[in-house]
Design a protein around this motif. Structure first.
Motif, mmCIF file in Angstrom:
data_model
loop_
_atom_site.group_PDB
_atom_site.id
_atom_site.type_symbol
_atom_site.label_atom_id
_atom_site.label_comp_id
_atom_site.label_asym_id
_atom_site.label_seq_id
_atom_site.Cartn_x
_atom_site.Cartn_y
_atom_site.Cartn_z
ATOM 1 N N ARG A 169 9.720 14.069 4.045
ATOM 2 C CA ARG A 169 8.673 13.984 5.153
ATOM 3 C C ARG A 169 7.298 13.647 4.503
ATOM 4 N NH1 ARG A 169 11.755 18.444 7.714
ATOM 5 N NH2 ARG A 169 10.129 19.906 6.660
ATOM 6 N N ARG A 170 7.160 14.045 3.234
ATOM 7 C CA ARG A 170 5.877 14.200 2.727
ATOM 8 C C ARG A 170 5.509 12.936 1.777
ATOM 9 N NH1 ARG A 170 5.751 20.405 0.199
ATOM 10 N NH2 ARG A 170 6.000 21.205 2.408
ATOM 11 N N PRO A 171 4.268 12.475 1.984
ATOM 12 C CA PRO A 171 3.629 11.342 1.195
ATOM 13 C C PRO A 171 3.513 11.802 -0.248
ATOM 14 C CG PRO A 171 1.987 12.179 2.313
ATOM 15 C CD PRO A 171 3.432 12.882 2.995
ATOM 16 N N TRP A 172 3.687 11.146 -1.547
ATOM 17 C CA TRP A 172 3.246 11.603 -2.636
ATOM 18 C C TRP A 172 2.519 10.441 -3.429
ATOM 19 C CZ3 TRP A 172 4.836 16.332 -3.880
ATOM 20 C CH2 TRP A 172 5.912 16.972 -2.968
ATOM 21 N N SER A 217 0.749 -1.147 0.136
ATOM 22 C CA SER A 217 -0.115 0.124 0.006
ATOM 23 C C SER A 217 0.877 1.442 -0.080
ATOM 24 C CB SER A 217 -0.893 0.009 1.166
ATOM 25 O OG SER A 217 -0.209 -0.163 2.176
ATOM 26 N N LEU A 218 2.065 1.146 0.436
ATOM 27 C CA LEU A 218 3.015 2.333 0.408
ATOM 28 C C LEU A 218 4.434 1.748 0.099
ATOM 29 C CD1 LEU A 218 3.887 5.215 1.427
ATOM 30 C CD2 LEU A 218 4.252 4.129 3.639
ATOM 31 N N THR A 242 0.867 5.312 -3.307
ATOM 32 C CA THR A 242 1.333 6.307 -2.665
ATOM 33 C C THR A 242 3.001 6.086 -2.718
ATOM 34 O OG1 THR A 242 -0.753 6.694 -1.332
ATOM 35 C CG2 THR A 242 1.589 7.353 -0.360
ATOM 36 N N VAL A 243 3.760 6.737 -2.357
ATOM 37 C CA VAL A 243 5.251 6.619 -2.356
ATOM 38 C C VAL A 243 5.677 7.720 -1.414
ATOM 39 C CG1 VAL A 243 5.641 5.653 -4.664
ATOM 40 C CG2 VAL A 243 6.054 8.242 -4.304
ATOM 41 N N ARG A 244 6.700 7.124 -0.903
ATOM 42 C CA ARG A 244 7.500 8.265 0.096
ATOM 43 C C ARG A 244 9.161 7.884 -0.159
ATOM 44 N NH1 ARG A 244 4.470 9.844 5.426
ATOM 45 N NH2 ARG A 244 5.907 11.271 5.407
ATOM 46 N N PHE A 245 9.934 8.720 -0.083
ATOM 47 C CA PHE A 245 11.240 8.746 -0.194
ATOM 48 C C PHE A 245 11.971 8.786 1.080
ATOM 49 C CE2 PHE A 245 9.726 11.501 -3.827
ATOM 50 C CZ PHE A 245 10.532 11.092 -4.894
ATOM 51 N N GLU A 292 5.748 19.770 -7.644
ATOM 52 C CA GLU A 292 5.616 18.540 -7.618
ATOM 53 C C GLU A 292 6.777 18.014 -8.300
ATOM 54 O OE1 GLU A 292 0.864 17.945 -7.332
ATOM 55 O OE2 GLU A 292 1.411 18.615 -9.266
ATOM 56 N N PRO A 293 7.355 16.965 -7.806
ATOM 57 C CA PRO A 293 8.428 16.330 -8.488
ATOM 58 C C PRO A 293 8.212 15.413 -9.298
ATOM 59 C CG PRO A 293 8.333 15.961 -5.963
ATOM 60 C CD PRO A 293 6.959 16.359 -6.449
ATOM 61 N N VAL A 294 9.215 15.218 -10.262
ATOM 62 C CA VAL A 294 9.123 14.337 -11.556
ATOM 63 C C VAL A 294 10.392 13.468 -11.447
ATOM 64 C CG1 VAL A 294 9.298 14.313 -14.138
ATOM 65 C CG2 VAL A 294 7.939 15.868 -12.991
ATOM 66 N N ILE A 295 10.380 12.220 -11.617
ATOM 67 C CA ILE A 295 11.291 11.017 -11.677
ATOM 68 C C ILE A 295 11.517 10.780 -13.063
ATOM 69 C CG2 ILE A 295 11.655 8.923 -10.818
ATOM 70 C CD1 ILE A 295 9.961 9.002 -8.512
ATOM 71 N N LEU A 296 12.716 10.934 -13.529
ATOM 72 C CA LEU A 296 13.234 10.659 -14.948
ATOM 73 C C LEU A 296 13.271 9.027 -15.035
ATOM 74 C CD1 LEU A 296 15.553 13.515 -16.006
ATOM 75 C CD2 LEU A 296 12.895 13.461 -16.177
ATOM 76 N N GLY A 297 12.691 8.525 -16.210
ATOM 77 C CA GLY A 297 12.977 7.069 -16.577
ATOM 78 C C GLY A 297 13.838 6.766 -17.383
ATOM 79 N N PRO A 298 14.123 5.527 -17.900
ATOM 80 C CA PRO A 298 15.229 5.355 -18.735
ATOM 81 C C PRO A 298 15.338 5.951 -20.209
ATOM 82 C CG PRO A 298 13.467 3.530 -18.705
ATOM 83 C CD PRO A 298 13.171 4.432 -17.644
ATOM 84 N N ASP A 299 14.103 6.492 -20.539
ATOM 85 C CA ASP A 299 14.085 7.144 -22.036
ATOM 86 C C ASP A 299 13.990 8.696 -21.695
ATOM 87 O OD1 ASP A 299 14.115 4.545 -23.051
ATOM 88 O OD2 ASP A 299 12.086 4.662 -23.759
ATOM 89 N N HIS A 300 14.482 9.114 -20.684
ATOM 90 C CA HIS A 300 14.725 10.552 -20.280
ATOM 91 C C HIS A 300 15.544 11.393 -21.320
ATOM 92 C CE1 HIS A 300 18.680 10.461 -18.692
ATOM 93 N NE2 HIS A 300 18.502 9.424 -18.292
#
Length: 283
Positions: free
Chosen positions: A191-194, A168-169, A273-276, A237-245
């Motif tokens: 600290r924040r959930p995304w 779930s997380l 939901t993700v957390r760092f 709001e964060p953006v995570i770059l993938g393999p074809d970035h």
């Protein structure tokens, strides 16, 4: 040796990518969940970089010769001529129809074949790059895929490739990026959930949540970025770059995911939901 009957979403030929060409504007590409593809190849006695299929959504194929395959990644029930099979490593007789639907958990299913798939190599890789168009075209119904002869010994026991387990997380390990100090408080990211948005593909994945505050609001000139870079655009709001970035980006990189976290991102569905959390090393 393989006749593709149905592609319900996308199916791409992928290996471990083409790193080392960023100076020419070429992204590394390769399997989004590298660990899943590597597990399938390892189970079959393939070389680690053997090409397989990365599939999102329903998929069906008919094998034209006896094959040994491994199905890894997202949890999709595999059907052989319509009969469910729980094994992840399968010896399949010629003429058999192999299919699966949308996974119950996870997003991307990987099909590895003993010997690996054959396709023209571009800059040393058979991977399809959806941003640049390098590599084989996306696989479509009616395509026929050629399997290379197996170079290694056939496995002598049943291996068990890892699968994607429900959660779930999802925790994503990340190291501070070169522009972490551009945030009002770099710890806010951790600290924040995304929440994973619907804006996600092999180029990047956008997260939704309370926007991050910027201490420095100007943008940086385009600079080199890597897979797993966490950028913060003006929206906060964060953006995570993938393999074809793209190989460069103009938004500050405030964190960089570990290799294992990059694999986890490949299996995230919209709404998850993700957390760092702070990682200690990139690999």
């Amino acid at each position: 040796m393989i006749e593709v009957l149905e592609v319900g979403g996308s199916a791409l030929v992928q290996d471990l990518g083409r790193p080392g060409w960023s100076h020419l504007g070429v992204s590394p590409s390769g399997a989004a969940d590298r660990g899943a593809l590597a597990a399938g190849n390892r189970a079959l006695g393939n070389v680690p970089g053997a090409a397989g299929l990365e599939v999102v959504g329903a998929f069906s194929m008919r094998v034209r010769t006896d094959l040994l395959v491994a199905v890894t990644g997202a949890a999709a029930p595999v059907l052989l001529d319509g009969v469910a099979n729980d094994a992840r490593v399968l010896a399949i007789a010629a003429g058999t129809v192999v299919s699966w639907g949308m996974p119950s958990w996870g997003l991307r299913v990987y099909l590895a074949v003993h010997g690996g798939l054959d396709a023209p190599a571009v800059l040393g890789s058979r991977s399809t790059d959806v941003l640049s168009g390098l590599g084989p075209a996306p696989v479509q119904a009616g395509d026929r895929l050629v399997v290379l002869p197996g170079a290694g010994p056939m496995p002598t026991s049943e291996p068990h490739p890892r699968g994607v387990h429900p959660a779930s997380l999802v925790m994503l390990d990340a190291l501070p990026g070169p522009r972490a100090d551009w945030l009002n408080d770099p710890d806010e990211l951790y600290r924040r959930p995304w929440r994973v948005s619907a804006l996600a593909d092999r180029v990047g994945l956008r997260l939704e949540g309370e926007p991050l505050g910027r201490a420095i609001t100007r943008e940086v000139p385009s600079e080199g970025v890597v897979t797993g870079s966490v950028q913060v655009p003006p929206s906060g709001e964060p953006v995570i770059l993938g393999p074809d970035h793209p190989v460069t980006g103009g938004y500050p990189v405030v964190a960089v995911l570990t290799a294992a976290a990059c694999d986890a991102v490949a299996q995230l569905r919209a709404g998850t939901t993700v957390r760092f959390r702070r990682g200690s090393k990139r690999q």
